[in-house]
Write an enzyme that holds these catalytic residues in place. Sequence first.
Site, PDB file in Angstrom:
ATOM      1  CG  ASP A  68      30.380  54.567  45.397  1.00 45.40           C
ATOM      2  OD1 ASP A  68      31.150  53.610  45.483  1.00 45.40           O
ATOM      3  OD2 ASP A  68      30.391  55.535  46.205  1.00 45.40           O
TER       4      ASP A  68
ATOM      5  CG  HIS B 196      36.143  59.219  44.465  1.00 42.38           C
ATOM      6  ND1 HIS B 196      35.027  60.033  44.506  1.00 42.38           N
ATOM      7  CD2 HIS B 196      35.856  58.163  45.262  1.00 42.38           C
ATOM      8  CE1 HIS B 196      34.126  59.511  45.297  1.00 42.38           C
ATOM      9  NE2 HIS B 196      34.585  58.385  45.770  1.00 42.38           N
TER      10      HIS B 196
ATOM     11  CG  HIS C 154      31.704  58.046  48.586  1.00 45.85           C
ATOM     12  ND1 HIS C 154      31.727  56.694  48.866  1.00 45.85           N
ATOM     13  CD2 HIS C 154      31.947  58.676  49.773  1.00 45.85           C
ATOM     14  CE1 HIS C 154      31.982  56.513  50.153  1.00 45.85           C
ATOM     15  NE2 HIS C 154      32.110  57.692  50.733  1.00 45.85           N
TER      16      HIS C 154
ATOM     17  CG  ASP D  55      44.889  57.459  55.951  1.00 40.99           C
ATOM     18  OD1 ASP D  55      45.243  57.863  54.826  1.00 40.99           O
ATOM     19  OD2 ASP D  55      43.889  57.898  56.544  1.00 40.99           O
TER      20      ASP D  55
ATOM     21  CG  ASP E 174      39.937  61.051  52.210  1.00 37.17           C
ATOM     22  OD1 ASP E 174      40.618  62.050  52.508  1.00 37.17           O
ATOM     23  OD2 ASP E 174      38.969  60.671  52.875  1.00 37.17           O
TER      24      ASP E 174
ATOM     25  CE1 TYR F  10      33.587  52.377  50.537  1.00 37.09           C
ATOM     26  CE2 TYR F  10      35.611  51.084  50.599  1.00 37.09           C
ATOM     27  CZ  TYR F  10      34.826  52.053  50.003  1.00 37.09           C
ATOM     28  OH  TYR F  10      35.273  52.687  48.861  1.00 37.09           O
TER      29      TYR F  10
ATOM     30  CG  ASP G 218      29.933  53.205  48.876  1.00 33.73           C
ATOM     31  OD1 ASP G 218      31.057  53.742  48.760  1.00 33.73           O
ATOM     32  OD2 ASP G 218      29.059  53.257  47.982  1.00 33.73           O
TER      33      ASP G 218
HETATM   34  C1  LIG Z   1      35.090  54.298  45.745  1.00 31.28           C
HETATM   35  C2  LIG Z   1      34.494  55.095  46.884  1.00 31.28           C
HETATM   36  O1  LIG Z   1      33.554  56.020  46.363  1.00 31.28           O
HETATM   37  O2  LIG Z   1      33.753  54.259  47.740  1.00 31.28           O
HETATM   38  N1  LIG Z   1      35.542  55.788  47.612  1.00 31.28           N
HETATM   39  C3  LIG Z   1      35.135  56.434  48.862  1.00 31.28           C
HETATM   40  C4  LIG Z   1      36.244  57.299  49.439  1.00 31.28           C
HETATM   41  C5  LIG Z   1      35.851  57.846  50.796  1.00 31.28           C
HETATM   42  C6  LIG Z   1      36.911  58.802  51.329  1.00 31.28           C
HETATM   43  N2  LIG Z   1      36.566  59.298  52.656  1.00 31.28           N
HETATM   44  C7  LIG Z   1      36.712  58.286  53.701  1.00 31.28           C
HETATM   45  C8  LIG Z   1      36.450  58.859  55.086  1.00 31.28           C
HETATM   46  C9  LIG Z   1      36.463  57.730  56.110  1.00 31.28           C
HETATM   47  N3  LIG Z   1      35.388  57.912  57.031  1.00 31.28           N
HETATM   48 ZN   LIG Z   2      31.805  55.096  47.563  1.00 34.53          ZN
END
Ligand SMILES: CC(O)(O)NCCCCNCCCN
Ligand SMILES: [Zn+2]
Length: 664
Positions: free
Chosen positions: A172, A135, A174, A20, A92, A305, A265
Amino acid sequence: MGTALLYDEEMTKYKLLWVDAACKIEVPERLIVSYEALVRSGLSDRCISIPAREASDSEILLVHSELYLEAVKKTPYMTLEDLKEFTLQFGDVYFHPNIYHCAKLASGSALQLVDSVMTGKVRNGIALVRPPGHHSMHSAANGFCVFNNVAIAARYAKQKYGVKRVLIVDWDIHHGQGVQYCFEDDPSVLYFSWHRYEHQNFWPNLRESDYDSVGKESGAGFNINVPWNNVGMENSDYLSVFCHVLLPVAYEFCPDLVLVCAGFDSAIGDPEGEMCATPDIFAHLTHLLMNLAGGKLCAVLEGGYNLTSLAQSVCQTVQTLLGDPLPQLANLRGPCKSAVESLQCARSAHRRYWSFLKHATDPPMTDISTKHIKSAMEEEEKTEMAEEERCTEGKVWPEPPERLCPPVCSASVLPDDVACPDGLKRLSSSKDLEPLLVSKLKNRFRTAAVDGDGVTTFSRLYTLIEKLVANEIRNGLVLVPDVAAVMMCVVQDLTSDLVKRVLVVCVGKEKELDYVTTDGKVLVVQISSEDSEEQRSKYYIPVCLKKGCSDTSGFIQAVLGLLLPLGYEYNPDLVLLVRMPGSGVVDSMWQQLIGLLQGFAKGHTLVLMQVNEKACMGSTASALLGHPAPPLQDLQTPFPEDGDALERLRERLQADWKMLQTTS
Ligand SMILES: CC(O)(O)NCCCCNCCCN
Ligand SMILES: [Zn+2]
């Protein structure tokens, strides 16, 4: 009090069992490299290790539905096919036979952290957990998250400890929509998030992640979104948003507890964020939150990441929580155009809810509808930018500098008949000053400051400054008969060959500072009650408060919205904090100021006070020793004149000082 560290390797024991692309970045190694970096750097040994525990059903039900909890409970017994099937209903995110157990440990770790802080076992702490949480929603997993660790912690703190106001800071990259949904109508929880948005073109692509989602009903004003509409944001952008959006509101909100959705991130090198802020920025973001809520701060890991920048960012955060000196941030050249737009939009969206933002100006009217339809040129520009940015893996950055703790934290230079405050080390030894310097001092000042005794004071003062610069001492407190005279000597004679840049913060005013540099070796910011008709150079900035320094609301606004941005841009090697006699500054404000100024010059702050104000030496010493400043209780609405004056001052100075920019 110490810093708690929660980590349990059990939370590394789940991973993606199928292909995935969206989820492959969320790997167990994230936790392993973070913890190992703390061990390798010796930071984990300096923390108080607190065991993880499983959150109970009732704790999870503080945020999630029974339906959802019962469904997740079944996942340990599912076949691979069932797990895949179960996962399909969410976005996701992936499930694993052991993820339910780990999700309970992640939430339970956050609760253990809250217990440790609220019971006073520790001052602050961090929980290294996975799966992340911000999330996940009432009845849905999302974005690698299963239970909303921080949202559960906020509800738990309110329920168990009667916490009245919780501030959640989500750095974060996101948008933690799960947290926003949880508290958008709740005025007791202020949620702040910045996030990569690109006009709704970035995941999770929600319209409600934009700056105009300010909260609902009684929660209006208690949800702050700062969308990043370009990638490549840098340290300047992050600090500008803290100084001009988050901190003024956070101080006005006056939380009893601060929770951080600590996702890394948002750091350089991360494939998700594609931003350019360096890991040491988290040392400063953490520091800027540490004087809120009497220092009660709980950081809970979310994303991150790039295993290199993640580990470095975690170490920077923990080192600050432990009270180590902050790294100097170099060449902050102000927020980029897109960041200014975002922070201006956030400020104007919240102007009506927060008196500290009342003077925010509206962004230039652009037709909102066209916001989502990018012009060909902008698209072109973005593609170029994306092209260049895409090589985040190729991104390189310098390893954060060592943050060494000087052997002595706080020293004092006092008249012999004045007792040294607890914790401070009295500096009595001093070498004789160069005869040339002595004669310079003598013929410059004939005041009492430099009689026989004065020369001793000066030689001790000079020695103290030498030791600060040599990082043998972190900061110092000096008591003298005549503050104004000694300040001149320090600025003109005692520092000229020792440091490159001195930030002088003058609290109160006795007389015109007849010393104004033009070469930038000294930057003077004077906060007082009188305006000065003085010709203002770029390096002498008088801030006039209608009611003077005794007006804490006006004072803190000037500190957050002017002094901090200036200080970051100027990047001094020494901070001279001068308390003019009779300034009237309130003790808690004085301690907050000392705490915040520790962010500059690796904490090398020299406090200069008049002997007849030795009554406030105790609180000064406490702040210099790193004890959290008391919260600024019930701040009044700042005087309109002061808000206006501050706005005008920023507008006038922003040409010279880019970090003051709040309007595009
Ligand atoms: C905890 C968090 O906020 O880091 N979760 C981030 C989820 C990202 C979902 N999309 C991934 C797409 C891959 N390119
Ligand atoms: Zn994030």
